[in-house]
Design a protein around this motif. Structure first.
Motif, PDB file in Angstrom:
ATOM      1  N   ILE A  22       4.048  30.671 -26.433  1.00  0.00           N
ATOM      2  CA  ILE A  22       3.824  31.503 -27.554  1.00  0.00           C
ATOM      3  C   ILE A  22       3.953  30.716 -28.877  1.00  0.00           C
ATOM      4  N   GLU A  23       4.693  29.820 -29.079  1.00  0.00           N
ATOM      5  CA  GLU A  23       4.372  28.991 -30.360  1.00  0.00           C
ATOM      6  C   GLU A  23       3.050  28.509 -30.511  1.00  0.00           C
ATOM      7  N   GLN A  24       2.370  27.859 -29.515  1.00  0.00           N
ATOM      8  CA  GLN A  24       0.960  27.407 -29.667  1.00  0.00           C
ATOM      9  C   GLN A  24       0.068  28.527 -29.720  1.00  0.00           C
ATOM     10  N   LEU A  25       0.282  29.735 -29.282  1.00  0.00           N
ATOM     11  CA  LEU A  25      -0.637  30.838 -29.482  1.00  0.00           C
ATOM     12  C   LEU A  25      -0.464  31.404 -30.790  1.00  0.00           C
ATOM     13  N   ASN A  26       0.439  31.328 -31.354  1.00  0.00           N
ATOM     14  CA  ASN A  26       0.878  31.668 -32.859  1.00  0.00           C
ATOM     15  C   ASN A  26       0.592  30.554 -33.803  1.00  0.00           C
ATOM     16  N   GLY A  27       0.292  29.388 -33.568  1.00  0.00           N
ATOM     17  CA  GLY A  27       0.152  28.224 -34.356  1.00  0.00           C
ATOM     18  C   GLY A  27      -1.472  27.554 -34.034  1.00  0.00           C
ATOM     19  N   ASP A  28      -1.031  26.291 -33.440  1.00  0.00           N
ATOM     20  CA  ASP A  28      -2.367  25.742 -33.368  1.00  0.00           C
ATOM     21  C   ASP A  28      -3.466  26.314 -32.440  1.00  0.00           C
ATOM     22  N   LYS A  29      -3.192  27.068 -31.650  1.00  0.00           N
ATOM     23  CA  LYS A  29      -4.222  27.613 -30.870  1.00  0.00           C
ATOM     24  C   LYS A  29      -4.514  29.182 -31.131  1.00  0.00           C
TER      25      LYS A  29
END
Length: 113
Positions: A22-29
């Protein structure tokens, strides 16, 4: 606008992996995630719920044909789609390229007419 919702358990021991996803989907991705959903013609909202039976993710899709968009999640061959499917399979044990057998979720109650 149609609505589709599905509840998917988080596999035991996978909560930290889910939180990182979820952090990646809200961040780098995030840009790739938004572009993916735009291409599919849906708005996605994802909820986490702790239950006595374990951790659950509730995914809602809104659009002209969100059930068809859900089925198409497994068809993408680009790097983001491949990564996304791999993460979902690892966290939830669900292969988006081969959705579970049986009927898709359907709405039972709607206070909007």
């Amino acid at each position: 606008m149609a609505l589709f919702a599905i509840a998917i358990p988080i596999a035991p021991g996978k909560m930290a992996h889910f939180e990182n996803f979820i952090e990646q989907l809200n961040g780098d991705k995030k840009a790739e995630f938004l572009a993916s959903r735009k291409k599919l013609g849906v708005r996605e909202r994802t909820f986490h719920q702790h239950t006595p039976m374990g951790e659950i993710v509730i995914v809602t899709l809104e659009g002209d044909n969100p059930a068809a968009a859900f089925a198409k999640f497994g068809e993408g061959t680009d790097a983001f789609s491949t990564w996304f499917r791999s993460e979902v399979k690892n966290i939830h044990g669900v292969d988006l390229a081969a959705p579970p057998p049986g009927p898709m979720p359907h709405i039972l109650l709607d206070t909007e007419g």
